[in-house]
Motif scaffolding. Structure first.
Motif, PDB file in Angstrom:
ATOM      1  N   LYS A  49       0.832  -1.212   0.000  1.00 54.43           N
ATOM      2  CA  LYS A  49       0.000   0.000   0.000  1.00 54.43           C
ATOM      3  C   LYS A  49       0.863   1.258   0.000  1.00 54.43           C
ATOM      4  O   LYS A  49       0.564   2.221  -0.714  1.00 54.43           O
ATOM      5  CB  LYS A  49      -0.930  -0.009   1.208  1.00 54.43           C
ATOM      6  N   ALA A  50       1.935   1.250   0.784  1.00 57.19           N
ATOM      7  CA  ALA A  50       2.821   2.426   0.850  1.00 57.19           C
ATOM      8  C   ALA A  50       3.488   2.694  -0.498  1.00 57.19           C
ATOM      9  O   ALA A  50       3.611   3.834  -0.929  1.00 57.19           O
ATOM     10  CB  ALA A  50       3.876   2.233   1.938  1.00 57.19           C
ATOM     11  N   LYS A  51       3.925   1.648  -1.177  1.00 55.47           N
ATOM     12  CA  LYS A  51       4.647   1.815  -2.442  1.00 55.47           C
ATOM     13  C   LYS A  51       3.729   2.055  -3.633  1.00 55.47           C
ATOM     14  O   LYS A  51       4.089   2.764  -4.567  1.00 55.47           O
ATOM     15  CB  LYS A  51       5.506   0.578  -2.721  1.00 55.47           C
ATOM     16  N   HIS A  52       2.537   1.413  -3.619  1.00 57.10           N
ATOM     17  CA  HIS A  52       1.701   1.420  -4.818  1.00 57.10           C
ATOM     18  C   HIS A  52       0.259   1.838  -4.555  1.00 57.10           C
ATOM     19  O   HIS A  52      -0.612   1.613  -5.405  1.00 57.10           O
ATOM     20  CB  HIS A  52       1.707   0.026  -5.465  1.00 57.10           C
ATOM     21  N   GLY A  53      -0.011   2.433  -3.419  1.00 58.55           N
ATOM     22  CA  GLY A  53      -1.374   2.778  -3.038  1.00 58.55           C
ATOM     23  C   GLY A  53      -2.104   3.679  -4.009  1.00 58.55           C
ATOM     24  O   GLY A  53      -3.319   3.608  -4.137  1.00 58.55           O
ATOM     25  N   GLU A  54      -1.403   4.509  -4.705  1.00 58.27           N
ATOM     26  CA  GLU A  54      -2.025   5.453  -5.638  1.00 58.27           C
ATOM     27  C   GLU A  54      -2.064   4.925  -7.077  1.00 58.27           C
ATOM     28  O   GLU A  54      -2.624   5.581  -7.958  1.00 58.27           O
ATOM     29  CB  GLU A  54      -1.276   6.786  -5.608  1.00 58.27           C
ATOM     30  N   ALA A  55      -1.496   3.765  -7.321  1.00 61.80           N
ATOM     31  CA  ALA A  55      -1.446   3.226  -8.687  1.00 61.80           C
ATOM     32  C   ALA A  55      -2.836   2.794  -9.139  1.00 61.80           C
ATOM     33  O   ALA A  55      -3.607   2.230  -8.377  1.00 61.80           O
ATOM     34  CB  ALA A  55      -0.491   2.041  -8.747  1.00 61.80           C
ATOM     35  N   SER A  56      -3.136   3.059 -10.400  1.00 64.49           N
ATOM     36  CA  SER A  56      -4.405   2.655 -10.991  1.00 64.49           C
ATOM     37  C   SER A  56      -4.231   1.283 -11.633  1.00 64.49           C
ATOM     38  O   SER A  56      -3.225   1.011 -12.277  1.00 64.49           O
ATOM     39  CB  SER A  56      -4.832   3.667 -12.053  1.00 64.49           C
ATOM     40  N   LEU A  57      -5.236   0.442 -11.477  1.00 64.23           N
ATOM     41  CA  LEU A  57      -5.184  -0.898 -12.071  1.00 64.23           C
ATOM     42  C   LEU A  57      -6.054  -1.013 -13.310  1.00 64.23           C
ATOM     43  O   LEU A  57      -6.166  -2.072 -13.891  1.00 64.23           O
ATOM     44  CB  LEU A  57      -5.615  -1.948 -11.037  1.00 64.23           C
ATOM     45  N   GLY A  58      -6.703   0.070 -13.673  1.00 62.57           N
ATOM     46  CA  GLY A  58      -7.522   0.032 -14.873  1.00 62.57           C
ATOM     47  C   GLY A  58      -8.826   0.770 -14.693  1.00 62.57           C
ATOM     48  O   GLY A  58      -9.019   1.517 -13.736  1.00 62.57           O
ATOM     49  N   GLU A  59      -9.704   0.524 -15.612  1.00 60.87           N
ATOM     50  CA  GLU A  59     -10.979   1.230 -15.678  1.00 60.87           C
ATOM     51  C   GLU A  59     -12.117   0.250 -15.431  1.00 60.87           C
ATOM     52  O   GLU A  59     -12.101  -0.861 -15.940  1.00 60.87           O
ATOM     53  CB  GLU A  59     -11.101   1.830 -17.083  1.00 60.87           C
ATOM     54  N   VAL A  60     -13.106   0.665 -14.671  1.00 59.24           N
ATOM     55  CA  VAL A  60     -14.291  -0.165 -14.412  1.00 59.24           C
ATOM     56  C   VAL A  60     -15.471   0.469 -15.119  1.00 59.24           C
ATOM     57  O   VAL A  60     -15.741   1.653 -14.949  1.00 59.24           O
ATOM     58  CB  VAL A  60     -14.585  -0.273 -12.892  1.00 59.24           C
ATOM     59  N   LYS A  61     -16.165  -0.335 -15.918  1.00 57.04           N
ATOM     60  CA  LYS A  61     -17.332   0.137 -16.658  1.00 57.04           C
ATOM     61  C   LYS A  61     -18.596  -0.464 -16.058  1.00 57.04           C
ATOM     62  O   LYS A  61     -18.541  -1.478 -15.361  1.00 57.04           O
ATOM     63  CB  LYS A  61     -17.215  -0.285 -18.134  1.00 57.04           C
ATOM     64  N   VAL A  62     -19.733   0.143 -16.359  1.00 52.68           N
ATOM     65  CA  VAL A  62     -21.019  -0.357 -15.864  1.00 52.68           C
ATOM     66  C   VAL A  62     -21.230  -1.803 -16.302  1.00 52.68           C
ATOM     67  O   VAL A  62     -21.696  -2.647 -15.540  1.00 52.68           O
ATOM     68  CB  VAL A  62     -22.181   0.549 -16.322  1.00 52.68           C
TER      69      VAL A  62
END
Length: 158
Positions: A49-62
């Motif tokens: 969490k400290a190293k990668h907490g702000e990283a995005s893993l992608g987009e979620v669609k409806v």
């Protein structure tokens, strides 16, 4: 106290030793094994969490939400992986692997649930002795409280 630690603490209290419980000094109980593993996992997650907490893993669609989140990496789970070609793996072990290394029922060939429970909770293969002791401990603590029996008995037969 973290959610994971409090859950383990509650589980550990549930697995208290009953009068039928006997353990040799050379083996660790599930509670002792979890007491070693949980702090390590907590430290790993804190570092992640400290190293990668702000990283995005992608987009979620409806459509993902409606379709059950298929194909999206939205939860960290090490216990099992379902591969369309290899099948399910539990902490890296395929079902045939598990059948070779996990404790079978006495006189049988199929693994017993307690050995799989141990593997899923700890990521480690339990010894036969650890599995048998866990089975005995669960059986010793398997009685339902009277109020639960009364509640179950109160339901109308379907």
């Amino acid at each position: 106290m973290s959610f994971l630690a409090s859950s383990v603490s509650r589980s550990a209290r549930h697995f208290s030793r009953g009068p039928a419980f006997v353990r040799n000094a050379s083996t660790k109980s599930l509670r002792e094994t979890l007491a070693e593993i949980v702090p390590q996992k907590q430290a790993q997650l804190k570092e992640l969490k400290a190293k990668h907490g702000e990283a995005s893993l992608g987009e979620v669609k409806v459509e993902n939400l409606i379709g059950g989140m298929r194909g999206l990496k939205v939860m960290l789970w090490e216990g099992s992986v379902l591969d369309p070609n290899e099948g399910i793996r539990f902490h890296g072990h395929s079902i045939p692997d598990c059948q070779k290394v996990l404790t079978p029922a006495k006189g049988g060939k199929e693994i017993i649930a307690e050995s799989m429970l141990w593997l899923l909770l700890t990521g480690k293969i339990p010894t036969e002795e650890q599995t048998r002791e866990l089975s005995a401990e669960l059986a010793a603590n398997g009685n339902l409280p009277q109020y639960i029996e009364k509640l179950i008995d109160s339901y109308v037969d379907a």
